[in-house]
Design a protein around this motif. Structure first.
Motif, short mmCIF file in Angstrom:
data_model
loop_
_atom_site.label_atom_id
_atom_site.label_comp_id
_atom_site.label_asym_id
_atom_site.label_seq_id
_atom_site.Cartn_x
_atom_site.Cartn_y
_atom_site.Cartn_z
N ASP A 43 0.83 -1.21 0.00
CA ASP A 43 0.00 0.00 0.00
C ASP A 43 0.86 1.26 0.00
O ASP A 43 0.52 2.25 -0.65
CB ASP A 43 -0.94 0.02 1.22
N VAL A 44 1.97 1.22 0.72
CA VAL A 44 2.87 2.37 0.77
C VAL A 44 3.40 2.68 -0.62
O VAL A 44 3.37 3.83 -1.07
CB VAL A 44 4.05 2.12 1.75
N PHE A 45 3.83 1.65 -1.33
CA PHE A 45 4.40 1.89 -2.66
C PHE A 45 3.33 2.30 -3.68
O PHE A 45 3.60 3.08 -4.59
CB PHE A 45 5.23 0.70 -3.13
N ILE A 46 2.12 1.83 -3.47
CA ILE A 46 1.02 2.30 -4.32
C ILE A 46 0.80 3.80 -4.07
O ILE A 46 0.64 4.58 -5.01
CB ILE A 46 -0.28 1.49 -4.05
N LYS A 47 0.82 4.21 -2.79
CA LYS A 47 0.66 5.63 -2.45
C LYS A 47 1.81 6.46 -3.05
O LYS A 47 1.59 7.56 -3.55
CB LYS A 47 0.64 5.83 -0.94
N VAL A 48 3.02 5.92 -2.97
CA VAL A 48 4.17 6.63 -3.54
C VAL A 48 3.94 6.84 -5.04
O VAL A 48 4.09 7.95 -5.56
CB VAL A 48 5.48 5.86 -3.29
N TYR A 49 3.55 5.78 -5.72
CA TYR A 49 3.33 5.84 -7.17
C TYR A 49 2.21 6.83 -7.53
O TYR A 49 2.35 7.65 -8.42
CB TYR A 49 3.00 4.45 -7.70
N GLU A 50 1.12 6.74 -6.76
CA GLU A 50 -0.04 7.59 -7.06
C GLU A 50 0.18 9.06 -6.72
O GLU A 50 -0.41 9.94 -7.33
CB GLU A 50 -1.27 7.09 -6.29
N ASN A 51 1.02 9.33 -5.72
CA ASN A 51 1.16 10.68 -5.20
C ASN A 51 2.49 11.36 -5.51
O ASN A 51 2.75 12.45 -5.01
CB ASN A 51 0.92 10.69 -3.69
N ILE A 52 3.33 10.72 -6.30
CA ILE A 52 4.64 11.30 -6.59
C ILE A 52 4.52 12.70 -7.21
O ILE A 52 5.36 13.57 -6.98
CB ILE A 52 5.52 10.36 -7.46
N GLY A 53 3.47 12.94 -7.96
CA GLY A 53 3.26 14.26 -8.56
C GLY A 53 3.02 15.34 -7.53
O GLY A 53 3.24 16.53 -7.80
N ARG A 54 2.58 14.96 -6.34
CA ARG A 54 2.31 15.91 -5.26
C ARG A 54 3.52 16.12 -4.34
O ARG A 54 3.48 16.96 -3.45
CB ARG A 54 1.13 15.44 -4.42
N PHE A 55 4.56 15.32 -4.56
CA PHE A 55 5.77 15.42 -3.73
C PHE A 55 6.46 16.74 -4.04
O PHE A 55 6.89 16.98 -5.15
CB PHE A 55 6.69 14.23 -4.00
N LYS A 56 6.55 17.61 -3.02
CA LYS A 56 7.05 18.97 -3.23
C LYS A 56 8.58 19.06 -3.16
O LYS A 56 9.15 20.12 -3.35
CB LYS A 56 6.42 19.91 -2.21
N GLN A 57 9.23 17.96 -2.84
CA GLN A 57 10.70 17.87 -2.77
C GLN A 57 11.30 18.85 -1.76
O GLN A 57 12.39 19.36 -1.96
CB GLN A 57 11.31 18.05 -4.16
#
Length: 192
Positions: A49-63
């Protein structure tokens, strides 16, 4: 490949970049989640589930932090969500399964034994994890990240989005609370 390049590839949906992230962080995520959910099969599910969230939300990662810090945050959130959901869902069934018709205890709930614990330390480990589970959520998170993931207070502060002083305070309170919870067990051990 730099972290920036990796993130850019992830945003574009590059499967090799995602595989790299999974390969790089799967042990970190699994071990973090396992400390919280205390069941290997559940930890595997939550890790996915964590990696699914990472994949789905990477566009929201503000770095604004490292990728690993962001993934730690997702891991902790997913583990906490899983625990809350499991408690709500199983509370009635669990309690009715523990007690018989006259409310007598039929059997004790199972103890969690971390797979890295040596056989001779399993009883103490089970008692320690029971005590850790009684800590308030922030104290438990800080304590688990420090003791099970061997993270510095600075890294814990980044993950929990707190200052280092607040993390130090959480760790001191967690240790104090654990001491109170465990004093009865250890004092009876030394009386033997």
């Amino acid at each position: 490949m730099t972290e920036q390049e990796l993130i850019a590839c992830l945003i574009k949906g590059n499967e090799n970049a995602f595989k790299t992230v999974v390969d790089t962080y799967k042990n970190m995520v699994y071990n973090t989640v396992l400390g919280f959910v205390q069941n290997m099969e559940d930890a595997e599910d939550v890790t996915q589930d964590v990696f699914i969230k990472v994949y789905e939300n990477i566009g929201r990662f503000k770095q604004q932090c490292k990728l690993s810090t962001w993934i730690y945050r997702i891991s902790i959130t997913q583990a906490a969500d899983f625990i809350r959901h499991k408690k709500r869902k199983k509370r009635a069934g669990f309690l009715s399964g523990l007690f018989g018709l006259n409310n007598e205890l039929l059997h004790d709930p199972p103890d969690f034994i971390h797979p890295g614990v040596l056989t001779e330390n399993k009883e103490r480990s089970a008692i320690l994890f029971k005590a850790i589970n009684q800590l308030p959520e922030k104290q438990k998170t800080a304590f688990m990240l420090q003791k099970m993931q061997d993270l510095s207070q600075q890294k814990i502060a980044e993950i929990m989005e707190l200052n280092e002083g607040a993390v130090e305070s959480l760790l001191m309170r967690a240790k104090g609370n654990l001491k109170k919870l465990l004093i009865n067990y250890y004092s009876s051990e030394y009386e033997k």
